[in-house]
Scaffold this motif. Structure first.
Motif, PDB file in Angstrom:
ATOM      1  N   ALA A 133      38.713  35.774  36.384  1.00  0.00           N
ATOM      2  CA  ALA A 133      39.946  35.653  37.162  1.00  0.00           C
ATOM      3  C   ALA A 133      39.985  36.697  38.272  1.00  0.00           C
ATOM      4  O   ALA A 133      40.350  36.389  39.419  1.00  0.00           O
ATOM      5  N   ASN A 134      39.597  37.916  37.954  1.00  0.00           N
ATOM      6  CA  ASN A 134      39.601  38.981  38.959  1.00  0.00           C
ATOM      7  C   ASN A 134      38.577  38.725  40.064  1.00  0.00           C
ATOM      8  O   ASN A 134      38.883  38.853  41.261  1.00  0.00           O
ATOM      9  N   LYS A 135      37.369  38.369  39.670  1.00  0.00           N
ATOM     10  CA  LYS A 135      36.307  38.177  40.656  1.00  0.00           C
ATOM     11  C   LYS A 135      36.582  36.982  41.570  1.00  0.00           C
ATOM     12  O   LYS A 135      36.352  37.044  42.782  1.00  0.00           O
ATOM     13  N   LEU A 136      37.057  35.893  40.982  1.00  0.00           N
ATOM     14  CA  LEU A 136      37.366  34.717  41.798  1.00  0.00           C
ATOM     15  C   LEU A 136      38.587  34.967  42.687  1.00  0.00           C
ATOM     16  O   LEU A 136      38.678  34.446  43.800  1.00  0.00           O
ATOM     17  N   SER A 137      39.498  35.785  42.202  1.00  0.00           N
ATOM     18  CA  SER A 137      40.629  36.208  43.040  1.00  0.00           C
ATOM     19  C   SER A 137      40.131  37.029  44.227  1.00  0.00           C
ATOM     20  O   SER A 137      40.582  36.842  45.367  1.00  0.00           O
ATOM     21  N   ASP A 138      39.186  37.929  43.968  1.00  0.00           N
ATOM     22  CA  ASP A 138      38.606  38.742  45.048  1.00  0.00           C
ATOM     23  C   ASP A 138      37.919  37.867  46.090  1.00  0.00           C
ATOM     24  O   ASP A 138      37.846  38.236  47.267  1.00  0.00           O
ATOM     25  N   LEU A 139      37.410  36.722  45.648  1.00  0.00           N
ATOM     26  CA  LEU A 139      36.728  35.805  46.559  1.00  0.00           C
ATOM     27  C   LEU A 139      37.701  34.883  47.301  1.00  0.00           C
ATOM     28  O   LEU A 139      37.282  33.977  48.017  1.00  0.00           O
ATOM     29  N   GLY A 140      39.001  35.092  47.092  1.00  0.00           N
ATOM     30  CA  GLY A 140      40.013  34.380  47.870  1.00  0.00           C
ATOM     31  C   GLY A 140      40.668  33.199  47.183  1.00  0.00           C
ATOM     32  O   GLY A 140      41.445  32.476  47.808  1.00  0.00           O
ATOM     33  N   HIS A 141      40.391  32.992  45.908  1.00  0.00           N
ATOM     34  CA  HIS A 141      40.957  31.844  45.200  1.00  0.00           C
ATOM     35  C   HIS A 141      42.273  32.220  44.512  1.00  0.00           C
ATOM     36  O   HIS A 141      42.471  33.372  44.114  1.00  0.00           O
ATOM     37  N   THR A 142      43.157  31.240  44.363  1.00  0.00           N
ATOM     38  CA  THR A 142      44.411  31.441  43.653  1.00  0.00           C
ATOM     39  C   THR A 142      44.162  31.267  42.163  1.00  0.00           C
ATOM     40  O   THR A 142      43.718  30.204  41.721  1.00  0.00           O
ATOM     41  N   MET A 143      44.451  32.318  41.393  1.00  0.00           N
ATOM     42  CA  MET A 143      44.062  32.332  39.990  1.00  0.00           C
ATOM     43  C   MET A 143      45.285  32.339  39.080  1.00  0.00           C
ATOM     44  O   MET A 143      46.197  33.149  39.243  1.00  0.00           O
ATOM     45  N   VAL A 144      45.252  31.443  38.088  1.00  0.00           N
ATOM     46  CA  VAL A 144      46.300  31.374  37.072  1.00  0.00           C
ATOM     47  C   VAL A 144      45.627  31.311  35.702  1.00  0.00           C
ATOM     48  O   VAL A 144      44.679  30.550  35.506  1.00  0.00           O
ATOM     49  N   ILE A 145      46.112  32.123  34.774  1.00  0.00           N
ATOM     50  CA  ILE A 145      45.663  32.061  33.379  1.00  0.00           C
ATOM     51  C   ILE A 145      46.847  31.593  32.544  1.00  0.00           C
ATOM     52  O   ILE A 145      47.935  32.161  32.626  1.00  0.00           O
ATOM     53  N   ALA A 146      46.652  30.550  31.743  1.00  0.00           N
ATOM     54  CA  ALA A 146      47.737  30.005  30.938  1.00  0.00           C
ATOM     55  C   ALA A 146      47.379  30.015  29.461  1.00  0.00           C
ATOM     56  O   ALA A 146      46.233  29.759  29.074  1.00  0.00           O
ATOM     57  N   THR A 147      48.385  30.321  28.650  1.00  0.00           N
ATOM     58  CA  THR A 147      48.208  30.374  27.208  1.00  0.00           C
ATOM     59  C   THR A 147      49.436  29.780  26.537  1.00  0.00           C
ATOM     60  O   THR A 147      50.420  29.455  27.206  1.00  0.00           O
ATOM     61  N   ASN A 148      49.381  29.626  25.232  1.00  0.00           N
ATOM     62  CA  ASN A 148      50.517  29.080  24.487  1.00  0.00           C
ATOM     63  C   ASN A 148      50.601  29.812  23.155  1.00  0.00           C
ATOM     64  O   ASN A 148      50.052  29.368  22.152  1.00  0.00           O
ATOM     65  N   GLU A 149      51.288  30.958  23.159  1.00  0.00           N
ATOM     66  CA  GLU A 149      51.250  31.848  22.008  1.00  0.00           C
ATOM     67  C   GLU A 149      52.635  32.379  21.677  1.00  0.00           C
ATOM     68  O   GLU A 149      53.346  32.871  22.549  1.00  0.00           O
ATOM     69  N   ASN A 150      52.977  32.332  20.416  1.00  0.00           N
ATOM     70  CA  ASN A 150      54.243  32.889  19.936  1.00  0.00           C
ATOM     71  C   ASN A 150      54.058  34.370  19.605  1.00  0.00           C
ATOM     72  O   ASN A 150      54.105  34.792  18.446  1.00  0.00           O
ATOM     73  N   VAL A 151      53.803  35.156  20.641  1.00  0.00           N
ATOM     74  CA  VAL A 151      53.578  36.596  20.465  1.00  0.00           C
ATOM     75  C   VAL A 151      54.224  37.363  21.618  1.00  0.00           C
ATOM     76  O   VAL A 151      54.437  36.816  22.701  1.00  0.00           O
ATOM     77  N   ASP A 152      54.534  38.618  21.345  1.00  0.00           N
ATOM     78  CA  ASP A 152      54.926  39.539  22.402  1.00  0.00           C
ATOM     79  C   ASP A 152      53.716  40.383  22.752  1.00  0.00           C
ATOM     80  O   ASP A 152      52.869  40.658  21.912  1.00  0.00           O
ATOM     81  N   GLY A 153      53.647  40.827  23.990  1.00  0.00           N
ATOM     82  CA  GLY A 153      52.537  41.678  24.393  1.00  0.00           C
ATOM     83  C   GLY A 153      52.076  41.366  25.788  1.00  0.00           C
ATOM     84  O   GLY A 153      52.803  40.770  26.586  1.00  0.00           O
ATOM     85  N   LYS A 154      50.848  41.754  26.078  1.00  0.00           N
ATOM     86  CA  LYS A 154      50.295  41.558  27.408  1.00  0.00           C
ATOM     87  C   LYS A 154      48.780  41.476  27.320  1.00  0.00           C
ATOM     88  O   LYS A 154      48.187  41.831  26.283  1.00  0.00           O
ATOM     89  N   PRO A 155      48.132  41.058  28.391  1.00  0.00           N
ATOM     90  CA  PRO A 155      46.666  41.063  28.403  1.00  0.00           C
ATOM     91  C   PRO A 155      46.128  42.482  28.224  1.00  0.00           C
ATOM     92  O   PRO A 155      46.703  43.441  28.749  1.00  0.00           O
ATOM     93  N   VAL A 156      45.041  42.605  27.488  1.00  0.00           N
ATOM     94  CA  VAL A 156      44.447  43.922  27.234  1.00  0.00           C
ATOM     95  C   VAL A 156      43.624  44.401  28.421  1.00  0.00           C
ATOM     96  O   VAL A 156      43.689  45.567  28.814  1.00  0.00           O
ATOM     97  N   PHE A 157      42.868  43.497  29.023  1.00  0.00           N
ATOM     98  CA  PHE A 157      41.972  43.889  30.103  1.00  0.00           C
ATOM     99  C   PHE A 157      42.705  43.818  31.442  1.00  0.00           C
ATOM    100  O   PHE A 157      43.514  42.913  31.667  1.00  0.00           O
ATOM    101  N   PRO A 158      42.441  44.772  32.341  1.00  0.00           N
ATOM    102  CA  PRO A 158      43.168  44.823  33.621  1.00  0.00           C
ATOM    103  C   PRO A 158      42.981  43.557  34.438  1.00  0.00           C
ATOM    104  O   PRO A 158      41.901  42.966  34.462  1.00  0.00           O
TER     105      PRO A 158
END
Length: 413
Positions: free
Chosen positions: A26-51
């Motif tokens: 997601a980061n690398k393709l974003s750097d290359l100019g693409h619009t990046m979306v990551i989608a999940t479906n989880e009954n949890v609180d928190g955030k992504p671990v990796f920057p």
């Protein structure tokens, strides 16, 4: 391109290889100019671990109003307390009785699986239609099934395979019902393309797949030649290291403990360090206590600086039962560590070349023999580590991200 990555579960708070690769791409393709979306479906609180880059959007489509029938989970006690063992046994028996009634009421496990999946898939269809991406990348075949069950898309879908392909649709590693396996195998027909990690993995694609396949390895952070582990200096303490989730059914850290315990008496200035979190922390901690090796074996938890920990070590031990393209192993090899693994372990047996950049053992006894061999020979550690570093140079992050971009563009007119 507007690119949607789907990892239907595990991305929030997840620190495994799939989450790491998803974030990297997601980061690398974003750097290359693409619009990046990551989608999940989880009954949890928190955030992504990796920057993630600020312009990478993470969406959790979880909605408690989506109907789900969920039997209660059962647990096996892995400790050594007999009272707790009996307590867990009784609780498990009662839970099984409740679940049996629930399953019967709803027409069986397969019917429950289908109803739950159908309801989740409808939610995915609504979300994807509103987003209208140019291409979808699923991070597993399970994620592919989640979004395609009962649905049709005009959008090309590519799957990122983070293990050997048959692990995703068979019951080789854990139980899957024949019904679920059929659904997963048939889901391959919805793919336009698939990325696999090694050429040999093409042999493990199902006969239901007819799309394009492309070999793209995982990226490996590169270590400068002058920053490698120096095996020629004398130290007060030497370290054997393992970085992996504490899940002994796959990562088998207990075997590393057994091998080290067998030779530790001969090497008083050597320690064994584990970095990672997981459900088997207590089990491994009890094993260390039983062996009375608390002063030589350490469970250090999750590390945000794995490369620094690797560069401060001398041997990488990785006794996994199965892998895809193990990131921790490649990072260890990149910094110049000789590595130990099992010859039967997928991924590991592709990266470690026996007696060239590490050792591949047939069993725990051989693992112990090779571990001792490395512990007593600094020159051997140096030579194998140098060879490992050189091999990893072909997996630069820049190379891998460009290969991914070219692959995805080939599906978008």
């Amino acid at each position: 391109m507007k690119i949607l990555f789907v990892q239907h579960k595990g991305f929030i708070n997840g620190s495994g290889g799939t989450e790491k690769i998803c974030s990297f791409l997601a980061n690398k393709l974003s750097d290359l100019g693409h619009t990046m979306v990551i989608a999940t479906n989880e009954n949890v609180d928190g955030k992504p671990v990796f920057p993630l880059n600020d312009n990478v959007l993470v969406t959790n489509i979880f909605d408690e109003n989506i109907s789900q029938i969920e039997p209660k989970k059962t647990y096996n006690y892995k400790g050594f307390n007999p009272v707790k063992w009996v307590s867990y046994k009784i609780e498990k028996k009662l839970t099984k009785r409740e679940n049996k009634s629930l399953i019967k009421k709803n027409g069986g496990l397969d019917e429950i699986f289908k109803l739950n999946l159908q309801n989740r898939s409808k939610a995915w269809k609504s979300y994807i239609d509103s987003l209208n991406p140019d291409i979808i990348v699923t991070m597993s075949i399970s994620s592919l099934l989640e979004i395609t069950f009962g649905n049709e898309y005009q959008i090309p879908i590519v799957n990122s395979t983070n293990g050997r392909p048959d692990y995703d649709y068979s019951d080789i590693l854990w139980h899957r019902s024949p019904f679920e396996m059929d659904l997963l195998k048939n889901a391959y027909q919805k793919l336009s393309g698939i990325q696999i990690l090694f050429e040999s993995y093409k042999d493990f694609l199902p006969n239901t797949y007819y799309g394009k396949s492309n070999v793209i390895p995982n990226p490996v952070p590169q270590c400068l030649d002058n920053k490698l582990v120096n095996h020629k200096i004398s130290k007060n303490k030497y370290k054997i290291i393992n970085i992996a989730s504490l899940a002994t059914d796959c990562k088998q850290q207990h075997l590393a403990i057994e091998s080290f315990a067998a030779v530790s008496g001969k090497f008083p200035n050597w320690e064994l360090h584990f970095f990672g979190v997981g459900n088997d922390f207590n089990f491994l901690n009890e094993k260390i206590k039983q062996l009375n090796l608390q002063d030589k074996i350490f469970l250090n938890g999750f590390t945000e600086t794995p490369v620094s920990e690797l560069r401060d070590s001398d041997i990488f031990i990785f006794p996994s039962k199965y892998e895809g393209f193990p990131l921790a192993l490649t990072e260890a090899m990149s910094v110049g560590l000789p590595s130990l693994g099992f010859v039967t372990c997928s991924g590991v047996n592709e990266l470690i070349k026996h007696e060239e950049n590490g050792f591949l053992a047939k069993d725990t006894d051989e693992l112990t023999i090779y571990l001792e061999k490395l512990m007593q020979d600094a020159e051997l550690r140096h030579n194998l580590g140098q060879n490992a570093h050189v091999v990893m140079k072909k997996y630069t992050p820049e190379t891998i991200s460009i290969e991914w971009e070219h692959f995805l563009k080939s599906f978008v007119s």
